[in-house]
Design an enzyme around this catalytic site. Structure first.
Site: not given
Ligand code: APR
Length: 270
Positions: A115, A132, A143
């Site tokens: 992002d 990622h 290309c």
């Molecule tokens: N503060 C702290 N933790 C948070 C908050 C917040 N405001 N909001 C969400 N979370 C926690 C959620 O509870 C969850 O455990 O952040 C975690 C996000 O986990 P995922 O949704 O699995 O994201 P991520 O770990 O980045 O996923 C990794 O998976 O789908 C692929 O490419 C995608 O980069 C991504 C990768």
């Protein structure tokens, strides 16, 4: 403590002060972020409540599916346009991490996020390893021509459903890594090196279930680094962490930085 941190329970406040102490004493801090650091900016995460994978099937988002049919790409562009290619702003968690950099406490950020919010918060690109990719860009798979996302958003909003490359008519794809697609190897190698040479590794907002990114905290701990996890839910690395801070990154990180600044001030007054 910033005003919003008054809502932080006492036991978490104690952990925040311990985390600030560890950051104050560290020489090489690597911050590792996942989608949870950006939810307070309005970007949904993937596996939290109401996350993206609770609304869409991840099997539809593979690299193979995207390149195999225009129908799949049209579906993907609708979701991309409405989710990843909108303008978002850094939240207090991003700003606190940027403050750590300004305080000279940050070795680098390794992020799974696409992002661009760490850059937008003021951290220089050289200190950010995007495992990622970054959906601020769209790339031609034939290309290699790259387009700013805003240009493709304009074409989508003008009615193109599967915009081809203007140079070679090749397939255009957001520059984020899809399932089944290789990570940028030079960035991954750099991130592995920094993880293996840090003395403190701080995970913020990740379930730590997607590899190879999730190997990085393991490499750090195996190399002797201390581990702090800031996350709203548990992770497979919680038992390896010196500190686990269960709560919102947008509240916890500013409180850690605030406590760190108090420590740095009193250290300078000695
Ligand atoms: N503060 C702290 N933790 C948070 C908050 C917040 N405001 N909001 C969400 N979370 C926690 C959620 O509870 C969850 O455990 O952040 C975690 C996000 O986990 P995922 O949704 O699995 O994201 P991520 O770990 O980045 O996923 C990794 O998976 O789908 C692929 O490419 C995608 O980069 C991504 C990768």
């Amino acid at each position: 403590m910033p005003k919003e941190s008054q809502s932080i329970p006492d036991e978490l406040t104690a952990l925040i002060h311990r985390a600030a102490d560890m950051v104050c004493r560290s020489q090489r801090l690597v911050v590792f972020t996942g989608a949870g650091v950006s939810t307070e900016s309005g970007i949904p995460d993937f596996r939290g409540p109401g996350g993206i994978w609770s609304r869409y099937d991840p099997d539809e988002f593979t690299y193979q599916k995207f390149v195999s049919s225009s129908a799949n790409r049209k579906k993907h562009w609708v979701i991309s346009r409405n989710m990843f290619m909108k303008e978002y702003e850094p939240n207090p968690a991003h700003l606190a991490i940027a403050e750590l950099d300004r305080l000279g406490r940050l070795d680098c950020i390794v992020t799974q996020n696409v992002d661009n919010l760490h850059q937008k918060s003021g951290v220089s690109q050289e200190k950010i390893y995007e495992l990622h990719g970054n959906t601020r860009w769209v790339k031609c798979l034939s290309c290699g021509r790259r387009y700013p996302a805003a240009e493709i958003v304009q074409r989508l909003d003008n009615g193109e459903e599967d915009p081809p490359c203007l140079s070679c008519k090749g397939i255009l794809k957001p520059d984020g890594v899809f399932f089944g697609e290789a990570l940028p190897q030079h960035i991954l190698q750099e991130a592995i090196f920094h993880s293996q040479h840090c003395d403190l590794f701080m995970v913020i907002g990740s379930t730590l279930v997607v590899y190879p990114a999730a190997y990085l905290p393991i490499y750090a701990v195996d190399a002797g680094a201390s581990l702090i996890i800031v996350n709203m839910t548990d992770t497979p690395m919680d038992s390896n962490a010196q500190l686990v801070l269960r709560g919102k990154a947008g509240e916890i990180l500013p409180a850690i930085v605030d406590s760190l600044k108090t420590r740095l001030r009193s250290r300078n007054d000695e």
